[in-house]
Structures are given as structure tokens and as C-alpha cells.
Design a protein around this motif. Structure first.
Motif, PDB file in Angstrom:
ATOM      1  N   VAL A 141       3.570   3.669   0.911  1.00 10.64           N
ATOM      2  CA  VAL A 141       3.727   5.275   0.398  1.00 10.64           C
ATOM      3  C   VAL A 141       2.723   5.317  -0.745  1.00 10.64           C
ATOM      4  CG1 VAL A 141       4.953   6.985  -0.278  1.00 10.64           C
ATOM      5  CG2 VAL A 141       5.786   5.543   1.618  1.00 10.64           C
ATOM      6  N   LYS A 142       2.656   4.469  -1.638  1.00 12.51           N
ATOM      7  CA  LYS A 142       2.227   4.558  -2.762  1.00 12.51           C
ATOM      8  C   LYS A 142       0.642   4.626  -2.705  1.00 12.51           C
ATOM      9  CE  LYS A 142       5.281   2.394  -6.254  1.00 12.51           C
ATOM     10  NZ  LYS A 142       5.450   1.402  -7.038  1.00 12.51           N
ATOM     11  N   LYS A 143       0.021   3.746  -1.828  1.00 14.40           N
ATOM     12  CA  LYS A 143      -1.233   3.772  -1.360  1.00 14.40           C
ATOM     13  C   LYS A 143      -1.623   4.677  -0.251  1.00 14.40           C
ATOM     14  CE  LYS A 143      -1.394  -1.062  -2.429  1.00 14.40           C
ATOM     15  NZ  LYS A 143      -1.474  -2.631  -1.864  1.00 14.40           N
ATOM     16  N   CYS A 144      -0.792   5.592   0.124  1.00 16.07           N
ATOM     17  CA  CYS A 144      -1.380   6.539   1.405  1.00 16.07           C
ATOM     18  C   CYS A 144      -2.052   7.684   0.683  1.00 16.07           C
ATOM     19  CB  CYS A 144      -0.038   7.033   2.023  1.00 16.07           C
ATOM     20  SG  CYS A 144      -0.192   8.432   2.938  1.00 16.07           S
ATOM     21  N   GLU A 145      -3.336   7.762   1.116  1.00 16.07           N
ATOM     22  CA  GLU A 145      -4.251   8.838   0.527  1.00 16.07           C
ATOM     23  C   GLU A 145      -3.526  10.389   0.784  1.00 16.07           C
ATOM     24  OE1 GLU A 145      -9.026  10.280   0.929  1.00 16.07           O
ATOM     25  OE2 GLU A 145      -8.103   8.267   1.528  1.00 16.07           O
ATOM     26  N   ALA A 146      -3.224  10.752   1.824  1.00 12.91           N
ATOM     27  CA  ALA A 146      -2.695  12.085   2.294  1.00 12.91           C
ATOM     28  C   ALA A 146      -1.383  12.176   1.180  1.00 12.91           C
ATOM     29  CB  ALA A 146      -2.520  11.925   3.458  1.00 12.91           C
TER      30      ALA A 146
END
Length: 367
Positions: A141-146
Motif C-alpha cells: 500500500v505504501k508503494k501504490c502510486e494511485a
């Protein structure tokens, strides 16, 4: 494990008095689903020369329970399913299957871009499990761009408070522009340029139709000649200095029009003074102004220390280095005015940090 180690003399402790009594032959095993376990345990005990079974309280057996849970977790590789505490069976996934499952549940066709904890609970309810699923969900989740572009605004300050320290009135001013203001005034003014003296808290303001450099520079000469149009603000008691701005500038409290209509004790005394006596009184007040300014400075420093202490409690340290890729907050000056729908991105970017300055200031450029 004890059999493989070749142990012949074994002490067994259990926190279930029923199981211990059944293994000792004191109680009969009646539940059909427990009979296979009882037979298997009895066959294992027959392999030892001496076995002593003892019952201990559950409160004294917490360490053994924790070790048993860890052993069950480490043994997942040999099993395809695991049974949770709520008696639900879950399929154990390998690394590649786990990564694909997280991506599908978070940002797939049925994904809702949930937070890490909610994503973990959803995957768990669907019947999947692997030992590091909580941490993997958080990291994904931390790396999710959206999720980064639509994340909520960060209200915690990233840097501690840095108060402006001044020792004399009008030594430093703070300027700010308010606007655009709708509807515009009768003079078609849409902005307000305000200035506040850092020491005495004296305030000045002018209306503007447009924010231009020459008008802001002209305002400097305006605040240098203090007028009476802001007498209300200058006669207001300030907690920071324990005084009024007018008294810190002129060394005496202002005489309000009401005091002339309804004379106070001060007015009554001054009306009976001669011109020379009034001059001497005024000089004495000006001589005491330095002491009054020094006292106000001490009060102001104590006030700023209290404010800084309360501010630091809310600080969530965040710093960047040259070359870091960052996003910039995208919101209007007036935050109460919405500029788009709820699906509009709250952050702009991507940017790269080109220069790092002091007190949390950065120079960023397009990535």
C-alpha cells in the motif's frame, strides 16, 4: 522431536487437565474427533522408557503456548492449509502467489485501494494465508502510486517551530496576503495585504485590487507612518507581551474618545497639570519605556517557549535528500473552497529534490 533425539526419560507438562487425565488412563476419551489424536499420542509415549505427565495452570504455561504457535507457523511449508483460531481453514500461498493476490485484491478489478490493515483482513476472509501477509500488505500500500496521489493531506508538521525573535518594536514585520475575497468590495478590492509587528503585535492592513510588487513595496512606507485607523487593534491587550501594542510603542496607554466623554482618574489628574508638569510626566513615561520593553521581551520569550513546546508534540519528522522523488500538495490557498470532485488528485508530481535548505525548505524540479 524427543523420539528423534533418542530421549528415554521424558517429563510432559500440559495445561489441560482433561487431556493429561485421558493420557494417564484416568478419564475415557468419548469425543470421536479426539480419539485419533489420543491413539497417536499414546503410541508416541510407548516409545519412551519413563514418562511423567503433569498438569500445570494455564497462566504458568504461556511460554509453551507461544513456542507451539511459532512451531506451527514455521511448519506451514509442509502443509497446504492452516486452521485459524476462529476454526477457519486457509490456503497457504507461496511468494509469487501472495504477490499476485495482494495486487489483485488492492488494485485489481474488484480492488478498492484499501489500507494495509483492511487489505490484510480482506485477504484473510477470502481464505488465504502466508506468514508475512500483514507486513507485505502494509509495504504494498505504501508503494501504490494511485494511493499516494489520492492520500489524505498530512496535517502533522514535519519540522519543529522556529519562532522569530525580535527585541524592539518594528524590528521585524510579518506580511501576508488574504484573498481572493468574493464578492469584491465596493472599491473592487479582492485582496487584503496585512502586516504584523513581531514584537508589539501592532497590525496594519490595506485593500488591494491585484497583488503587485510595487503595491507591496509601497505598503512598506505606509506601515512606517503608523496611523490611527487601527487604534482598536493597537489598544488590545496581548497575552504574549502582557501589554498593548500602543503602550510598547509610545510608552503610555492610548486615550480613547470615551475617556474624554466620561473622564477617568488619569484624565482628571492630567487636566489639572500645567504644560511643564505634563512634559515632565511624559518624559518620565518615555524613560520607563525601555524597562517596559525589556519586560515585554521576557514575557514574549516565555510565551514562544510554551508555544514551541506544545507544537513539538505534534511534529512528525520528515526530511528529504537531494535526488529523492516527492509529491507536492495540490490545494488552493483557501482550503474551504473545493476546486474539484472527491476523485481529483490531492497531490501533484512527480518532482525531484534539487536543493535542500534549512528549516524544512526544499527546491524541487519536474522529474
Amino acid at each position: 522431536m524427543a523420539v528423534e533425539m533418542g530421549i528415554q526419560d521424558l517429563d510432559v507438562y500440559g495445561d489441560s487437565q482433561l487431556v493429561i487425565s485421558q493420557l494417564l488412563g484416568e478419564y475415557e476419551v468419548k469425543k470421536e474427533d479426539l480419539i485419533p489424536y489420543h491413539k497417536h499420542a499414546s503410541r508416541l509415549l510407548d516409545k519412551f522408557d519413563i514418562v511423567r505427565l503433569s498438569h500445570v495452570l494455564r497462566s504458568a504455561n504461556k511460554m509453551a503456548n507461544a513456542l507451539a504457535g511459532i512451531a506451527a507457523t514455521l511448519a506451514l511449508g509442509a502443509e497446504e492449509t492452516i486452521r485459524s483460531f476462529d476454526k477457519l481453514w486457509s490456503r497457504c500461498l507461496e511468494d509469487e502467489e501472495a504477490a499476485k493476490t495482494i495486487e489483485e485484491f488492492h488494485s485489481g478489478i474488484y480492488g478498492a485501494h484499501q489500507s494495509g490493515s483492511k487489505l490484510h483482513e480482506r485477504i484473510k476472509r477470502m481464505g488465504y494465508y502466508w506468514p508475512s501477509m500483514v507486513q507485505d500488505c502494509m509495504e504494498f500500500v505504501k508503494k501504490c502510486e494511485a494511493c499516494q496521489f489520492h492520500a489524505n493531506f498530512i496535517h502533522q508538521p514535519p519540522e519543529p517551530l522556529h519562532p522569530n525573535v525580535t527585541s524592539l518594536p518594528f524590528e521585524g514585520w510579518g506580511l501576508d496576503v488574504f484573498g481572493p475575497i468574493t464578492p469584491k468590495s465596493s472599491g473592487v478590492h479582492a485582496y487584503t495585504l496585512a502586516a504584523t509587528d513581531y514584537f508589539s503585535k501592532w497590525a496594519e492592513a490595506i485593500p488591494l485590487r491585484e497583488v503587485e510588487k510595487r503595491k507591496c513595496c509601497r505598503f512598506h512606507s505606509h506601515i512606517s507612518s503608523i496611523g490611527m485607523e487601527y487604534l482598536k487593534e493597537s489598544t488590545t491587550y496581548k497575552n504574549a507581551t502582557h501589554s498593548t501594542p500602543y503602550a510598547l510603542v509610545y510608552g503610555v496607554e492610548a486615550v480613547l474618545p470615551l475617556k474624554l466623554q466620561i473622564p477617568s482618574l488619569r484624565i482628571a489628574i492630567q487636566e489639572g497639570l500645567t504644560s511643564d508638569e505634563n512634559d515632565k510626566l511624559r518624559l518620565a513615561e518615555l524613560e520607563a519605556l525601555d524597562e517596559k520593553i525589556l519586560q515585554a521581551q521576557q514575557k514574549l520569550q516565555c510565551y514562544q517557549a510554551r508555544m514551541s513546546h506544545a507544537f513539538i508534540k505534534k511534529v512528525q519528522p520528515c526530511s528529504f535528500q537531494v535526488g529523492d522523488m516527492v509529491l507536492a500538495v495540490s490545494r488552493p490557498i483557501i482550503t474551504s473552497r473545493k476546486t474539484g470532485s472527491k476523485f481529483t488528485s490531492k497531490w501533484d508530481g512527480r518532482y525531484v529534490v534539487r536543493e535542500v535548505y534549512t528549516n524544512g525548505a526544499y527546491e524541487i524540479v519536474d522529474a
